[in-house]
Scaffold this motif. Sequence first.
Motif, PDB file in Angstrom:
ATOM      1  N   ARG A  13       0.671  -0.706   0.151  1.00  0.00           N
ATOM      2  CA  ARG A  13      -0.247  -0.051   0.040  1.00  0.00           C
ATOM      3  C   ARG A  13       0.654   1.096  -0.088  1.00  0.00           C
ATOM      4  O   ARG A  13       2.026   1.490   0.371  1.00  0.00           O
ATOM      5  CB  ARG A  13      -1.106   0.215   1.427  1.00  0.00           C
ATOM      6  N   SER A  14       0.412   2.842  -0.581  1.00  0.00           N
ATOM      7  CA  SER A  14       1.151   3.554  -0.689  1.00  0.00           C
ATOM      8  C   SER A  14       0.854   4.434   1.106  1.00  0.00           C
ATOM      9  O   SER A  14       0.568   4.086   1.750  1.00  0.00           O
ATOM     10  CB  SER A  14       0.639   4.675  -1.769  1.00  0.00           C
ATOM     11  N   ALA A  15       2.168   5.323   1.096  1.00  0.00           N
ATOM     12  CA  ALA A  15       2.145   5.850   1.887  1.00  0.00           C
ATOM     13  C   ALA A  15       0.745   6.559   2.248  1.00  0.00           C
ATOM     14  O   ALA A  15       0.772   7.105   3.693  1.00  0.00           O
ATOM     15  CB  ALA A  15       3.715   6.467   2.202  1.00  0.00           C
TER      16      ALA A  15
ATOM     17  N   ILE B 279      -1.409   6.188   5.975  1.00  0.00           N
ATOM     18  CA  ILE B 279      -1.655   8.180   6.789  1.00  0.00           C
ATOM     19  C   ILE B 279      -3.003   8.130   6.991  1.00  0.00           C
ATOM     20  O   ILE B 279      -3.828   8.186   8.044  1.00  0.00           O
ATOM     21  CB  ILE B 279      -0.822   9.204   5.654  1.00  0.00           C
ATOM     22  N   GLN B 280      -3.762   7.780   6.406  1.00  0.00           N
ATOM     23  CA  GLN B 280      -4.945   7.888   6.067  1.00  0.00           C
ATOM     24  C   GLN B 280      -5.841   6.670   6.931  1.00  0.00           C
ATOM     25  O   GLN B 280      -6.621   7.227   8.145  1.00  0.00           O
ATOM     26  CB  GLN B 280      -6.073   7.048   5.249  1.00  0.00           C
TER      27      GLN B 280
ATOM     28  N   ASP C 284      -1.862   6.246  17.176  1.00  0.00           N
ATOM     29  CA  ASP C 284      -0.597   6.881  17.539  1.00  0.00           C
ATOM     30  C   ASP C 284       0.053   7.866  16.813  1.00  0.00           C
ATOM     31  O   ASP C 284       0.430   7.622  15.664  1.00  0.00           O
ATOM     32  CB  ASP C 284       0.752   6.469  18.550  1.00  0.00           C
ATOM     33  N   PRO C 285      -0.404   8.801  16.451  1.00  0.00           N
ATOM     34  CA  PRO C 285       0.464  10.158  15.399  1.00  0.00           C
ATOM     35  C   PRO C 285       1.535   9.682  15.230  1.00  0.00           C
ATOM     36  O   PRO C 285       2.540   9.913  13.959  1.00  0.00           O
ATOM     37  CB  PRO C 285       0.291  11.561  16.002  1.00  0.00           C
ATOM     38  N   ASP C 286       2.976   9.906  16.267  1.00  0.00           N
ATOM     39  CA  ASP C 286       4.175   9.709  15.963  1.00  0.00           C
ATOM     40  C   ASP C 286       4.231   8.195  14.959  1.00  0.00           C
ATOM     41  O   ASP C 286       5.588   8.334  14.208  1.00  0.00           O
ATOM     42  CB  ASP C 286       4.583   8.815  17.201  1.00  0.00           C
ATOM     43  N   LEU C 287       3.701   7.527  14.440  1.00  0.00           N
ATOM     44  CA  LEU C 287       3.447   6.436  13.818  1.00  0.00           C
ATOM     45  C   LEU C 287       3.948   7.170  12.190  1.00  0.00           C
ATOM     46  O   LEU C 287       4.582   6.342  11.460  1.00  0.00           O
ATOM     47  CB  LEU C 287       2.326   5.397  13.381  1.00  0.00           C
ATOM     48  N   LYS C 288       3.551   8.339  12.229  1.00  0.00           N
ATOM     49  CA  LYS C 288       3.504   9.103  10.868  1.00  0.00           C
ATOM     50  C   LYS C 288       5.028   9.467  10.754  1.00  0.00           C
ATOM     51  O   LYS C 288       5.766   9.532   9.373  1.00  0.00           O
ATOM     52  CB  LYS C 288       2.602  10.256  10.933  1.00  0.00           C
TER      53      LYS C 288
ATOM     54  N   ILE D  26       7.312  -0.454   9.197  1.00  0.00           N
ATOM     55  CA  ILE D  26       6.961  -0.535  10.719  1.00  0.00           C
ATOM     56  C   ILE D  26       5.318  -0.500  10.252  1.00  0.00           C
ATOM     57  O   ILE D  26       4.808  -0.977  10.568  1.00  0.00           O
ATOM     58  CB  ILE D  26       6.934   0.835  11.184  1.00  0.00           C
ATOM     59  N   TRP D  27       5.010   0.050   9.273  1.00  0.00           N
ATOM     60  CA  TRP D  27       3.643   0.643   8.904  1.00  0.00           C
ATOM     61  C   TRP D  27       2.712  -0.479   8.668  1.00  0.00           C
ATOM     62  O   TRP D  27       1.770  -1.099   8.821  1.00  0.00           O
ATOM     63  CB  TRP D  27       2.993   1.757   8.418  1.00  0.00           C
TER      64      TRP D  27
END
Length: 195
Positions: free
Chosen positions: A62-64, A68-69, A77-81, A87-88
């Motif tokens: 899948r795309s970045a 993000i979506q 957790d927003p730190d994932l961004k 990791i994702w």
Amino acid sequence: MVAVDEKYIEELAHKVSEKLSDHRFEHCLRVKDYAIKLAKQNNLDENQAAIAGLVHDYAKERSASDFIQKIDEKGLDPDLKNWGNPIWHGVVGAYFVQDELGINDPEILEAIKEHTTGDKYGKMSVLSKVLFMADYLEMGRNFPGVERARTLTDESLDAGVFYQLSSTLSYLAGQGNPIYPKTFTAYNDWAQYLA
Ligand code: GDP
Ligand code: FE
Ligand code: FE
Ligand code: FE
């Protein structure tokens, strides 16, 4: 011991194949096979292991922006961004598995979330350890030491997990890669028990 539900697995495999390149789909089939072998050796439900193995990298291509979506949609957790696909595809990928493949078994979803980084000694279920090791040891892997790692894991699943945690951490540090905090935490925790 629950036998593998061949018909369900075949339907699932078809759905997984539609979202992955051939080489990655074939990796998923080999992880499924290795997970079944490790499940037998560790008195784990073979069907659960087969499903986890088959779908563990479902979201890897899948795309970045898709990730993000999903992070926003699920309030993760927003730190994932600050991280990326390595990791994702596990931590966030489990939500794609749940939403698109209809898999709701919490143990399977947790094992997918942990399949790249591992987790603390007391937190990893047998299924999670089996998936973590099947991904590392499937018969297409040929890194130096893979045979030793397979033999060690046949003798002790826990010894295999610690071997992988230690090798991956050294490898990533050797390459100058950033280490995800959970990878560190997992290694330090296992080292208390197994080093
Ligand atoms: P794959 O999806 O079958 O290729 O295998 P994994 O999901 O186990 O690993 C995906 C990638 O993530 C590999 O290249 C690992 O070396 C890398 N990886 C594992 N832990 C970390 C980490 O803490 N930080 C970073 N940056 N990469 C990691
Ligand atoms: Fe993966
Ligand atoms: Fe892995
Ligand atoms: Fe994988």
